[in-house]
Enzyme design. Structure first.
Site, short mmCIF file in Angstrom:
data_model
loop_
_atom_site.label_atom_id
_atom_site.label_comp_id
_atom_site.label_asym_id
_atom_site.label_seq_id
_atom_site.Cartn_x
_atom_site.Cartn_y
_atom_site.Cartn_z
N GLY A 112 58.29 54.89 95.52
CA GLY A 112 58.90 54.17 96.63
C GLY A 112 59.24 55.11 97.76
O GLY A 112 60.17 54.87 98.53
N SER B 46 57.67 55.76 100.43
CA SER B 46 57.12 55.44 101.75
C SER B 46 58.15 54.83 102.69
O SER B 46 57.95 54.80 103.89
CB SER B 46 55.95 54.47 101.61
OG SER B 46 56.38 53.22 101.11
N ASP C 152 51.16 51.55 91.67
CA ASP C 152 52.07 50.45 91.33
C ASP C 152 52.85 50.89 90.10
O ASP C 152 52.28 51.05 89.02
CB ASP C 152 51.26 49.18 91.03
CG ASP C 152 52.14 48.00 90.65
OD1 ASP C 152 53.34 48.21 90.36
OD2 ASP C 152 51.63 46.87 90.64
N VAL C 153 54.16 51.11 90.27
CA VAL C 153 54.95 51.69 89.18
C VAL C 153 55.16 50.74 88.01
O VAL C 153 55.65 51.16 86.96
CB VAL C 153 56.33 52.19 89.68
CG1 VAL C 153 56.17 53.40 90.58
CG2 VAL C 153 57.12 51.08 90.37
N SER D 206 71.84 51.29 91.07
CA SER D 206 72.57 50.55 92.11
C SER D 206 73.99 50.33 91.62
O SER D 206 74.25 50.40 90.42
CB SER D 206 71.91 49.19 92.35
OG SER D 206 72.63 48.44 93.31
N TYR E 75 68.09 41.27 89.39
CA TYR E 75 68.17 42.63 89.94
C TYR E 75 69.27 43.44 89.22
O TYR E 75 69.05 44.57 88.79
CB TYR E 75 68.45 42.54 91.44
CG TYR E 75 68.65 43.87 92.11
CD1 TYR E 75 67.56 44.70 92.38
CD2 TYR E 75 69.92 44.31 92.48
CE1 TYR E 75 67.74 45.93 92.99
CE2 TYR E 75 70.11 45.53 93.10
CZ TYR E 75 69.02 46.34 93.36
OH TYR E 75 69.20 47.56 93.97
N ALA F 288 70.55 42.95 86.32
CA ALA F 288 70.15 43.24 84.94
C ALA F 288 69.19 44.43 84.90
O ALA F 288 69.28 45.30 84.03
CB ALA F 288 69.48 42.00 84.32
N ILE G 237 72.78 50.80 101.60
CA ILE G 237 72.17 51.87 102.38
C ILE G 237 71.20 51.22 103.37
O ILE G 237 70.41 50.34 102.98
CB ILE G 237 71.37 52.82 101.45
CG1 ILE G 237 72.23 53.27 100.24
CG2 ILE G 237 70.83 54.02 102.22
CD1 ILE G 237 73.48 54.04 100.55
P1 NAP Z 1 62.74 49.37 100.46
O1 NAP Z 1 63.16 49.83 101.81
O2 NAP Z 1 62.31 47.94 100.28
O3 NAP Z 1 61.57 50.32 99.91
C1 NAP Z 1 61.06 50.07 98.64
C2 NAP Z 1 60.02 51.13 98.32
O4 NAP Z 1 59.53 50.91 96.97
C3 NAP Z 1 58.81 51.06 99.22
O5 NAP Z 1 58.29 52.35 99.40
C4 NAP Z 1 57.83 50.20 98.44
O6 NAP Z 1 56.50 50.42 98.87
C5 NAP Z 1 58.11 50.72 97.02
N1 NAP Z 1 57.72 49.80 95.95
C6 NAP Z 1 58.15 48.52 95.74
N2 NAP Z 1 57.55 48.00 94.66
C7 NAP Z 1 56.72 48.98 94.17
C8 NAP Z 1 55.81 49.05 93.09
N3 NAP Z 1 55.62 48.02 92.24
N4 NAP Z 1 55.13 50.21 92.88
C9 NAP Z 1 55.30 51.25 93.72
N5 NAP Z 1 56.15 51.26 94.75
C10 NAP Z 1 56.84 50.12 94.99
O7 NAP Z 1 63.89 49.58 99.38
P2 NAP Z 1 65.17 50.56 99.40
O8 NAP Z 1 66.29 49.81 99.97
O9 NAP Z 1 64.81 51.88 99.92
O10 NAP Z 1 65.42 50.66 97.81
C11 NAP Z 1 64.92 51.75 97.06
C12 NAP Z 1 65.63 51.78 95.73
O11 NAP Z 1 67.02 51.89 95.93
C13 NAP Z 1 65.41 50.53 94.88
O12 NAP Z 1 65.30 50.91 93.52
C14 NAP Z 1 66.67 49.75 95.10
O13 NAP Z 1 66.97 48.90 94.03
C15 NAP Z 1 67.69 50.87 95.23
N6 NAP Z 1 68.90 50.49 95.94
C16 NAP Z 1 68.87 50.21 97.28
C17 NAP Z 1 70.05 49.90 97.93
C18 NAP Z 1 70.12 49.67 99.42
O14 NAP Z 1 71.21 49.38 99.93
N7 NAP Z 1 69.06 49.82 100.16
C19 NAP Z 1 71.24 49.82 97.22
C20 NAP Z 1 71.23 50.07 95.86
C21 NAP Z 1 70.05 50.42 95.23
P3 NAP Z 1 55.31 49.34 98.64
O15 NAP Z 1 55.90 47.98 98.93
O16 NAP Z 1 54.25 49.75 99.57
O17 NAP Z 1 54.91 49.49 97.21
#
Ligand code: NAP
Length: 259
Positions: free
Chosen positions: A14, A16, A64-65, A143, A157, A159, A190
């Site tokens: 993730g 990107s 794809d993870v 999270s 989510y 869970a 974030i």
């Molecule tokens: P985001 O902006 O939506 O980015 C998600 C990233 O994961 C993208 O690079 C996406 O790229 C990749 N991704 C999604 N499904 C994938 C798959 N099956 N295989 C490979 N890559 C995949 O999300 P984010 O907010 O940065 O969140 C990142 C992590 O932080 C997540 O685990 C999320 O649960 C956690 N988190 C985020 C927050 C927050 O406030 N933002 C808070 C708590 C936890 P592609 O779609 O191109 O695959």
């Protein structure tokens, strides 16, 4: 000052967008060789170009993870490019919001596969490299939602994110024989592409509920991941760090209003 991470190879799933991009840039800025992995190659390449423009070393890889063969391909590409996997940042995730009454079994499976099964697959795929090198680090992006808090629409989510911690406590014991640690960062809210999709009123309401009165920056998570990957953190395993601006602390709306 942390011992240098320069020259170490770091997979960021993730990587990107959002938090993963922040982690990738924090590590690359300190001289790590970063593998930016995501399904969308164009976004991963754009992140790699930003890193290279800043003088860093990175490659992009489409993976794809939630798919074992794809994860094996990611690790093989990393070994081919950089020789080892020193650090795995298992960060990729998705957070579609749907209440239980509307949630389908397919929705459930999809989120659990993307967020939880992926953590297992990525760790499993890296074990041969950790064993060969006699060392390794895993940093999981969990999270606060699930492990500590709840939010309507995020039962699946939550869970998956709590499940990651259940996984890591046993994984920490199993990985110890390879001199490898596994820990998790628990972000609050974030600012990322994914969070922005939830809309401005969500973002505004959330900022008001955080004692530090702002949403987090992706670098805030990157620095926590960097610490957990550092030499100085070598005796920490199976643990979690909450990075949330104090969001989980207020006992009530009055408590936050009285700050
Ligand atoms: P985001 O902006 O939506 O980015 C998600 C990233 O994961 C993208 O690079 C996406 O790229 C990749 N991704 C999604 N499904 C994938 C798959 N099956 N295989 C490979 N890559 C995949 O999300 P984010 O907010 O940065 O969140 C990142 C992590 O932080 C997540 O685990 C999320 O649960 C956690 N988190 C985020 C927050 C927050 O406030 N933002 C808070 C708590 C936890 P592609 O779609 O191109 O695959």
């Amino acid at each position: 000052m942390l011992t240098s991470i320069a020259g170490q190879s770091v997979i960021v799933t993730g990587g990107s967008k959002g938090i993963g991009k922040g982690i990738a840039k924090v590590f690359a800025a300190r001289g790590a060789n970063v593998v930016v992995a995501a399904r969308g190659l164009a976004d991963a390449e754009a992140t790699v170009n930003e890193i290279r423009a800043g003088g860093g070393t990175a490659i992009a890889h489409a993976a794809d993870v939630s798919d074992w063969a794809s994860v094996e391909g990611l690790v093989a590409r990393t070994l081919e490019a950089f020789g080892t996997v020193d650090v795995l940042c298992a960060n990729a995730g998705a957070f579609p919001q749907k209440k239980i009454i509307e949630l389908t079994p397919e929705d459930w499976d999809q989120v659990l596969a993307t967020n939880l099964k992926s953590t297992f697959l990525c760790v499993k795929a890296c074990i041969p490299s950790f064993e060969k090198a006699g060392k390794g680090r895993v940093v999981v992006t969990s999270s606060i939602t699930g492990p500590i808090t709840g939010y309507p629409g995020w039962s699946h989510y939550g869970a998956s994110k709590a499940g990651q911690l259940g996984f890591l406590r046993t994984a920490a014991m199993e990985l110890a024989r390879y001199n490898t640690t596994i820990n998790a960062v628990l972000p609050g809210n974030i600012i990322t592409e994914g969070l922005q999709d939830l809309g401005q009123s969500y973002l505004d309401g959330m900022a008001k509920a955080i004692p530090l009165k702002r949403l987090g920056r992706v670098e805030d998570i990157g620095y926590a991941a960097l610490f957990l990957a550092s030499q100085e953190a070598s005796y920490i395993t199976g643990q979690t760090i909450v990075v949330d601006g104090g969001q989980i602390l207020p006992e009530s709306a009055e408590a936050i209003d009285s700050i």
